[in-house]
Design a protein around this motif. Sequence first.
Motif, mmCIF file in Angstrom:
data_model
loop_
_atom_site.group_PDB
_atom_site.id
_atom_site.type_symbol
_atom_site.label_atom_id
_atom_site.label_comp_id
_atom_site.label_asym_id
_atom_site.label_seq_id
_atom_site.Cartn_x
_atom_site.Cartn_y
_atom_site.Cartn_z
ATOM 1 N N THR A 176 -59.106 23.132 97.280
ATOM 2 C CA THR A 176 -58.230 21.959 97.401
ATOM 3 C C THR A 176 -58.924 20.679 96.940
ATOM 4 O O THR A 176 -58.296 19.633 96.826
ATOM 5 N N GLN A 192 -54.712 21.966 90.009
ATOM 6 C CA GLN A 192 -54.280 22.832 91.104
ATOM 7 C C GLN A 192 -52.953 23.506 90.752
ATOM 8 O O GLN A 192 -52.183 22.991 89.943
ATOM 9 N N ALA A 244 -49.309 23.768 95.023
ATOM 10 C CA ALA A 244 -50.191 22.818 95.719
ATOM 11 C C ALA A 244 -49.784 21.385 95.375
ATOM 12 O O ALA A 244 -49.765 20.497 96.237
ATOM 13 N N ARG A 270 -48.266 18.577 98.044
ATOM 14 C CA ARG A 270 -48.904 17.267 98.179
ATOM 15 C C ARG A 270 -47.869 16.148 97.972
ATOM 16 O O ARG A 270 -47.839 15.178 98.712
#
Length: 280
Positions: free
Chosen positions: A116, A123, A127, A131
């Motif tokens: 991460t 990513q 992901a 976010r």
Amino acid sequence: MGVVGMEVAGAVCEAASTKNVLPTLSYGAEIWAPQLILQGRTACERVQLEYLRGLLGVRDSTPALTVLAETGQLPLPAYWTLQVARFVSNLQAMGGERVARLAMLDSVALAADTDTGLPLARQPWAAQVSRVLAAAGAPCDLTADEGVAIPELAEALLERHVASYTHASVKVQRYIEDVWGGSISAEAYTPASFLCDVPERRHRVRLAQWRTGSHWMAEETGRWQRLDRTQRPCPHCQAPLEDVRHAVCDCPLYAGLREEYAELFHSPGHAWPSLAAFLG
Ligand SMILES: [Zn+2]
């Protein structure tokens, strides 16, 4: 208003809602844009603002927040966030073995195995999406069947945008004071009515320039010469500051126009309209 005038106004209303531009700038954004949403101003956002400035006919230096408020638009990343959320909701609602949903679940699995700490652009898509939604205040488990509540997210994004005006530059604050009558609210955040009500473009542009401070009076030209605000006098009557309020309400140069169009200055029950009402 004649038929032609109505057609023109219709075109402007449509343009003001960026019906043509937004879909172009956002095409497929749910796939490629998540990493850009949190990145600050992108090339796409610059195109959005350039288009809106062109629509209004104001200078390139007109602040983004002013241009967005005049046209009732949100910053591009807010639209992208909504687009991402809708896409995810649709995938979640599919259930079963649909390929698109399986691809999302694969991406979720990949994200669980990815460091991460990597830059967001490196990513997995899932992901990035997680976010973005968390940053928008709508954290979401992509593996669940039911996800983001879209109307609530839309409202939250609008509220957040409107709140950003509280910390805006002095120039934007002055715009809110003069044009919005002092404060800007989510309920009232819609395209300025003159964009639809004033059929002739040259009149609309002039009004937009006055409303946004994109004019040629000493208040603006003095800013470019870095003159103190107290040193931008009216070249016609030497009043200490030549700004829109001075030109509309006070400057003797325009006394004849005030008499000629008296109905604009004396509405029933009100001896003198506020500047916001006059520019509205
Ligand atoms: Zn004057």
